[in-house]
Design a protein around this motif. Structure first.
Motif, short mmCIF file in Angstrom:
data_model
loop_
_atom_site.label_atom_id
_atom_site.label_comp_id
_atom_site.label_asym_id
_atom_site.label_seq_id
_atom_site.Cartn_x
_atom_site.Cartn_y
_atom_site.Cartn_z
N ILE A 172 0.70 -1.03 0.11
CA ILE A 172 0.07 0.00 0.05
C ILE A 172 0.93 1.46 -0.01
CG2 ILE A 172 -1.64 1.55 1.57
CD1 ILE A 172 -2.95 -1.30 2.31
N TYR A 173 2.12 1.27 0.72
CA TYR A 173 2.81 2.45 0.87
C TYR A 173 3.39 2.91 -0.52
CZ TYR A 173 6.75 5.32 2.27
OH TYR A 173 7.72 6.42 2.19
N PHE A 174 3.62 1.82 -1.38
CA PHE A 174 4.31 2.04 -2.58
C PHE A 174 3.22 2.30 -3.96
CE2 PHE A 174 8.00 0.14 -0.46
CZ PHE A 174 9.05 1.24 -0.54
N ALA A 175 1.88 1.55 -3.48
CA ALA A 175 1.19 1.21 -4.60
C ALA A 175 -0.09 2.32 -4.70
CB ALA A 175 0.49 0.06 -4.70
N VAL A 192 -5.14 9.97 -3.78
CA VAL A 192 -6.43 9.59 -3.66
C VAL A 192 -6.72 9.60 -2.15
CG1 VAL A 192 -7.28 7.30 -3.79
CG2 VAL A 192 -5.55 7.98 -5.14
N PHE A 193 -8.03 10.21 -2.19
CA PHE A 193 -8.91 10.31 -0.90
C PHE A 193 -10.12 9.42 -0.90
CE2 PHE A 193 -6.44 13.80 -1.43
CZ PHE A 193 -5.80 14.41 -0.35
N ILE A 194 -10.55 8.96 0.54
CA ILE A 194 -11.86 8.20 0.49
C ILE A 194 -12.62 9.14 1.65
CG2 ILE A 194 -12.75 6.25 1.81
CD1 ILE A 194 -9.97 4.78 1.24
N ASP A 195 -13.79 9.29 1.17
CA ASP A 195 -14.98 10.03 1.86
C ASP A 195 -15.89 9.07 2.74
OD1 ASP A 195 -14.14 12.51 0.71
OD2 ASP A 195 -15.33 12.33 -0.99
N VAL A 196 -15.70 9.37 3.92
CA VAL A 196 -16.77 8.66 4.85
C VAL A 196 -17.44 9.70 5.86
CG1 VAL A 196 -16.63 7.08 7.02
CG2 VAL A 196 -14.68 6.84 5.10
N GLN A 247 -4.08 6.65 1.53
CA GLN A 247 -2.91 5.78 1.92
C GLN A 247 -2.82 5.85 3.39
OE1 GLN A 247 0.93 7.63 1.82
NE2 GLN A 247 1.72 6.11 0.12
N HIS A 248 -3.06 6.98 3.90
CA HIS A 248 -2.86 7.05 5.46
C HIS A 248 -3.68 5.91 6.09
CE1 HIS A 248 -0.61 11.20 5.39
NE2 HIS A 248 -0.10 10.09 4.86
#
Length: 359
Positions: free
Chosen positions: A66-69, A74-78, A86-87
């Motif tokens: 995940i760290y490299f790919a 890119v963001f995720i909305d919750v 990534q975080h």
């Protein structure tokens, strides 16, 4: 004082010593643990513990992938929250890996290790040689009671789980920051977004600053107008480096060196807001003395003399921003800072810093 001990049929000890007014109740009888009484339950617990440890390497590998790919944009909305993908994924994989090690260890101790209850007499703080030897024997006994001799896969899977966590740790440690080469410093901490023609704006309202509106003795906290083009992490980084203060002083009461004769507008000067000691933001302004005081460690800069240090631990003059006005009379920068802003560090070549008496 003599002590008389008697033993009951249950093995408890009574004493007429005042230190022991209550009889020893002994250890109550406990029913056998369900994993000891039921072989199938013991095998299920064993499989569960091994499974917890076995999943840790999978999650550790996923963390590195995940760290490299996963790109950082890119963001995720919750709901109403906006998370960097990534975080979020790194936190989930590493958090679950650590959780599984904890859960596996707890269940191993609760369900598979020796469950015999014991009591022992209290003793003084200073242990005798015999007691220390007995303690070592207890440690070895405890190692035997882990049943690793019969269930070797638990120990191996635990060692594998702990060992593979070195990979995420190495990745995170390697990403603490770029190596501070001269090129990296020049592209990051030694430059700001100030440049020719960038307007000075109020750091709260983002209104451009009109030179004619500033009164003698006034101080304004400001930022570059183009700061509004940045967002998220990049916004905070650029804001921290580009923050400035704008002051207006009587031109007859200040010293303007020949090398900076074009850096002010009729007594209006601009300096970095970041102290050159450890980077505290400063705006404690003494109008009469033209001194700017840092609240953290009392470094004091003379803004009436090109920001030189007059007191405190700061070792560098406060960087000055060259300014002018545009056709509408608003304050603008004529270039970036000529020296790096912020606290000093050992790699920095500060020979270009202004010192009292420079031309």
């Amino acid at each position: 004082m003599s002590v008389r001990d008697t033993r009951t049929s249950a093995g408890t000890t009574r004493s007429d010593d005042e230190r022991f007014p209550v009889d020893n109740p002994g250890v109550e009888h406990e029913p056998p643990r369900w994993t000891d009484a039921d072989p199938d339950a013991g095998r299920s617990a064993y499989t569960f513990v091994v499974g917890c440890f076995a999943l840790v390497p999978v999650l550790a590998i996923a963390f590195v992938v995940i760290y490299f790919a996963v790109p950082q944009d890119v963001f995720i909305d919750v709901g109403s929250n906006h998370y960097m993908a990534q975080h979020l994924l790194l936190g989930l994989t590493l958090g679950l890996a650590i959780l599984l090690i904890g859960v596996g260890a707890v269940q191993w101790a609760r369900l598979l290790m020796d469950d015999t209850e014991r009591t022992e007499e209290r003793h003084t703080a200073a242990s005798s040689a015999e007691t220390r030897t007995a303690a070592i024997d207890i440690v070895y006994q405890g190692l035997q009671e882990t049943n690793l001799g019969r269930r070797k896969l638990i120990g191996r899977s635990l060692l594998g789980a702990l060992g593979v966590l070195v990979a995420p740790a190495a990745v995170l440690l390697a990403d603490l920051g770029p190596w501070p080469t001269a090129r990296v410093r020049a592209e990051t901490i030694e430059r700001t977004i100030w440049g020719e023609g960038v307007r000075l704006v109020n750091d709260v309202t983002y209104e451009p600053i009109l030179a004619a509106d500033l009164e003698i003795g006034q101080l304004v906290n400001a930022e570059p107008e183009n700061l509004q083009e940045f967002h998220g992490h990049h916004l905070q980084v650029e804001r921290a480096k580009a923050a400035i203060i704008v002051v207006r002083m009587d031109p007859n009461s200040i010293t303007i060196p020949e090398s900076r004769s074009s850096w002010h507008v009729n007594g209006i000067l601009s300096y970095s807001k970041i102290c050159t000691h450890v980077g505290c933001p400063i705006s404690l302004w003494e109008q009469q003395t033209h001194h700017l005081l840092c609240p953290c460690h009392q470094s004091t800069f003379d803004l009436g003399n090109s920001g030189v240090v007059v007191f405190g631990p700061a070792a560098r003059s406060l960087p000055q921003l060259p300014i002018s006005t545009d056709a509408e009379g608003y304050l603008i920068a004529t270039s970036d800072f000529t020296v790096p802003v912020g606290p000093s560090y050992f790699e920095r070549d500060s020979r270009n810093d202004y010192e009292d008496g420079d031309a």
